[in-house]
Design a protein around this motif. Structure first.
Motif, PDB file in Angstrom:
ATOM      1  N   SER A  36      67.253  99.669  60.734  1.00  0.00           N
ATOM      2  CA  SER A  36      67.818  99.142  59.493  1.00  0.00           C
ATOM      3  C   SER A  36      67.011  97.923  59.071  1.00  0.00           C
ATOM      4  CB  SER A  36      69.279  98.748  59.708  1.00  0.00           C
ATOM      5  OG  SER A  36      69.362  97.609  60.565  1.00  0.00           O
ATOM      6  N   SER A  37      67.138  97.541  57.822  1.00  0.00           N
ATOM      7  CA  SER A  37      66.385  96.384  57.337  1.00  0.00           C
ATOM      8  C   SER A  37      66.748  95.132  58.133  1.00  0.00           C
ATOM      9  CB  SER A  37      66.639  96.162  55.847  1.00  0.00           C
ATOM     10  OG  SER A  37      68.021  95.938  55.596  1.00  0.00           O
ATOM     11  N   MET A  38      68.019  95.012  58.509  1.00  0.00           N
ATOM     12  CA  MET A  38      68.482  93.862  59.282  1.00  0.00           C
ATOM     13  C   MET A  38      67.872  93.856  60.688  1.00  0.00           C
ATOM     14  SD  MET A  38      72.459  92.780  59.923  1.00  0.00           S
ATOM     15  CE  MET A  38      72.858  94.357  60.690  1.00  0.00           C
ATOM     16  N   ALA A  39      67.892  95.021  61.342  1.00  0.00           N
ATOM     17  CA  ALA A  39      67.327  95.121  62.687  1.00  0.00           C
ATOM     18  C   ALA A  39      65.817  94.925  62.657  1.00  0.00           C
ATOM     19  CB  ALA A  39      67.677  96.469  63.299  1.00  0.00           C
ATOM     20  N   GLY A  40      65.157  95.482  61.621  1.00  0.00           N
ATOM     21  CA  GLY A  40      63.715  95.320  61.500  1.00  0.00           C
ATOM     22  C   GLY A  40      63.321  93.873  61.281  1.00  0.00           C
ATOM     23  N   ARG A  41      64.093  93.172  60.465  1.00  0.00           N
ATOM     24  CA  ARG A  41      63.810  91.761  60.221  1.00  0.00           C
ATOM     25  C   ARG A  41      63.962  90.950  61.514  1.00  0.00           C
ATOM     26  NH1 ARG A  41      67.222  88.087  55.911  1.00  0.00           N
ATOM     27  NH2 ARG A  41      66.490  86.027  56.620  1.00  0.00           N
TER      28      ARG A  41
END
Length: 250
Positions: free
Chosen positions: A75-80
């Motif tokens: 997810s964008s959150m996990a990737g960030r």
């Protein structure tokens, strides 16, 4: 032999320290992966668990944060969070994370195997009885400990008879425990729960102990300073949602 089983710490040093301060006596440590990712203290957590020693099974966040896999499917959150973790890890820590074994990994007990996701696929989420059946059908171990889902409990099977294992805890402060007996005619797929980011709607840090002599697994929950863990996340300018979810246990 008593094994302390940890999983999905996710760089939450406050939860980890609460676990280690409260856990009963143990002889060895089995770590099921995802030591880093999401949380804001990856180097501190690595230093602490590295000193404990024991078995380390690699998780998907360990791989992403150490550069052995991409985080394109995160997810964008996990990737960030993975990108941030890569940027703050000390020089030696990525190499140490890359040294982790791919599950399944044998343990000191002939009865037990450890994985991160499942026996079939280290990134598989084992959530339902069908998932468990597929994951266990090729295993020769009586007990497989797994992580990845952040859900404490698991599954027990006696031939074609399957049941969910759901430890129940009172909503009380202090260390809480729930034990299950390991029956010789059953096979088990058990998750100690997540130390640093539970997702079973109980925000307390989760872990387990396998007592080979007593033939039981004891599941635990312990309170920790969630507010401090949240402050670390916000100060690191990680996504606010990563802090919020610690209160919610999901």
């Amino acid at each position: 032999m008593r094994a302390l089983i940890l999983s999905d710490i996710h760089a939450n040093i406050d939860a980890l320290e609460a676990v280690l301060a409260s856990t009963p006596a143990y002889d060895t440590v089995w770590n099921l992966g995802d030591i880093v990712g999401y949380g804001a203290a990856p180097n501190e957590v690595i230093e602490r668990v590295r000193a404990l020693g024991g078995i380390f099974v690699r998780g998907n966040h360990d791989r992403a944060c150490s550069g052995t896999r991409t985080y394109d499917d995160f997810s964008s959150m996990a990737g960030r969070a993975a990108k941030w973790t890569r940027s703050v890890l000390t020089e030696e820590n990525p190499a140490w994370l890359r040294s982790f074994a791919k599950g399944p990994v044998a343990t000191e007990s002939a009865l037990v195997t450890c994985v991160h996701g499942s026996m079939r696929d280290e990134d598989e989420y084992v959530i339902s009885i069908r998932d468990a059946w597929l994951a266990m059908k090729d295993s020769t171990s009586q007990i497989t400990f797994f992580g990845h889902t952040h859900l404490q409990g698991g599954f027990a099977a006696n031939q074609d008879e399957w049941q969910n294992v759901v430890p129940l805890f009172p909503a009380e402060e202090g260390l809480q425990e729930a034990a299950i007996a390991i029956e010789p005619n059953r096979r088990y797929l058990l998750n100690p729960g997540s130390v640093g980011q539970p997702r079973d709607r109980d925000p307390r840090a989760a872990f387990a102990i396998y007592d080979e002599d007593a033939q039981q697994v004891i599941f635990y929950r312990i309170d920790y300073d969630i507010r401090l863990a949240q402050m670390r996340i916000l100060r690191a300018h990680l996504p606010e949602r990563l802090a919020q979810r610690l209160n919610e246990g999901r």
